[in-house]
Enzyme design. Structure first.
Site, short mmCIF file in Angstrom:
data_model
loop_
_atom_site.label_atom_id
_atom_site.label_comp_id
_atom_site.label_asym_id
_atom_site.label_seq_id
_atom_site.Cartn_x
_atom_site.Cartn_y
_atom_site.Cartn_z
N ARG A 76 0.84 -1.19 0.00
CA ARG A 76 0.00 0.00 0.00
C ARG A 76 0.88 1.25 0.00
O ARG A 76 1.92 1.28 0.67
CB ARG A 76 -0.92 0.03 1.24
N GLU A 82 -2.50 8.07 -4.40
CA GLU A 82 -3.01 7.54 -5.67
C GLU A 82 -4.51 7.76 -5.86
O GLU A 82 -5.00 7.75 -6.98
CB GLU A 82 -2.69 6.04 -5.79
N HIS A 116 -1.17 0.78 -9.82
CA HIS A 116 -1.95 -0.19 -9.05
C HIS A 116 -2.58 -1.25 -9.97
O HIS A 116 -3.82 -1.39 -10.05
CB HIS A 116 -3.03 0.52 -8.22
#
Ligand code: NAI
Length: 328
Positions: A234, A263, A295
């Protein structure tokens, strides 16, 4: 029975539409779930959300008022959802804890190998008919010391792959698994030792109070000169500004990330018409030894099929009045 799927992209739709499902009608919106878009879920049995949706307490309160009975997270990470708030309003929450850990582990190793051999720059040069190899000297993974922070399902598979490369594996995890030591010769140790000796640090831990900004000015100072950092866990585990400083000083030799602390609102959208959305991110982009994907470690057919099937199973349990197997 309606399930509103937020943050939908074409690949989500394809995989949810392919399910054998006589129970639920999936309705798709591209919007993220937030306080303003919660009302789109009026009358839905459940909502289905992804990593950057906002299922904080105020949003959950609104969803509950609209009659929504469950939040089906189509991801492993569930830090976007206030579970306590959901329970307070009598709503179910479930995730997909394991869909294809191989997808994420393989992507992690892809970032690492691409950095170790300057693959992006090499490809760009060849496309320009430039076969000058001068700046493209790489390094072997064989015999490198790799510290994996967060040796869970994904970290374990990454360990397996890197064991195959002949890496020396160290691990930090509050819940060590003996099998990884037996099978991949992974030695559990402290974060301090990992910082001190690892040539490569791989982060595959979830974001929680202990991991938030784990990689910061102080931990970076304790690392080996030229350390390579890979983060597919993360974004919030890394303090981006501190890592930028580490890259600028040469302390960090290379950085590969699939996740970024800011993000939300950036990844999963096409911002090519307005590139100046995030000056911090721009600074990362300026480094040749930084490789970023948006991602997408999960983005394989295998993972998407598994995600949609498990989400349907979670929803079906709730429909029967039962807790889902992956209830949170
Ligand atoms: P997992 O739950 O199997 O493994 C997580 C491991 O982290 C566990 O062994 C746990 O004990 C450990 N951990 C917890 N707190 C820690 C701490 N303070 N320091 C070090 N280790 C700690 O989960 P899995 O499936 O391996 O996923 C790991 C993470 O990867 C997820 O939480 C998610 O954030 C991220 N992820 C990223 C994806 C992507 O597309 N980039 C896709 C799927 C997951």
């Amino acid at each position: 029975m309606k399930v509103l799927v937020y943050s939908t992209r074409s690949y989500d739709r394809t995989h949810f539409d392919a399910l054998e499902n006589g129970l639920f009608t999936f309705e798709y919106v591209e919007d993220e779930l937030n306080i303003d878009t919660a009302e789109l879920a009026k009358g839905a049995f459940a909502v289905c959300i992804f990593v950057n949706d906002d299922a904080s307490a105020p949003v959950i309160e609104k969803l509950a008022a609209y009659g929504v009975r469950g939040i089906a997270i189509r991801a492993a990470g569930h830090d976007q959802t206030d579970k306590e708030a959901a329970h307070k309003f009598g709503m179910h929450v479930a995730n997909v804890p394991s869909y294809s850990p191989h997808s994420i582990a393989e992507h992690t190793v892809t970032l690492l190998t691409a950095l170790s051999r300057h693959i992006v720059e090499a490809d760009a040069r060849v496309k320009q008919y430039n076969f000058n190899l001068e700046p493209l000297v790489g390094f072997n993974l064989h015999h490198k010391k790799v510290g994996i922070i967060g040796v869970g399902k994904i970290g374990g598979i990454t360990a397996k792959i890197l064991h195959g490369f002949g890496c020396e594996l160290l691990g930090f995890d509050p819940f060590p698994k003996e099998e990884y030591t037996k099978q991949y010769n992974l030695r559990y140790t402290t974060l301090e030792e990992i910082y001190q000796v690892a040539d490569i640090i791989v982060i595959q831990a979830p974001l929680n109070a202990h991991t938030k900004y784990l990689i910061n000015k102080t931990s970076i100072a304790a690392m080996k000169d030229g350390v390579v950092i890979i983060n597919t866990g993360r974004g919030g585990v890394i303090n981006t500004q501190d890592v930028i400083d580490g890259l600028a000083s040469g302390k960090i030799g290379a950085l590969g990330i699939d996740v970024y602390e800011k993000e939300k609102g950036l990844f999963f959208y096409d911002h090519s018409a307005n590139k100046t959305v995030d000056p911090l991110f721009d600074r990362l982009l300026a480094f040749k030894n930084v490789l970023i994907t948006g991602h997408m470690a999960f983005l394989t057919t295998n993972a998407l099929t598994s995600i949609s099937r498990t989400t349907l199973a979670n929803l079906s349990s709730w429909h029967k009045g039962e807790a889902a197997e992956n209830e949170l």
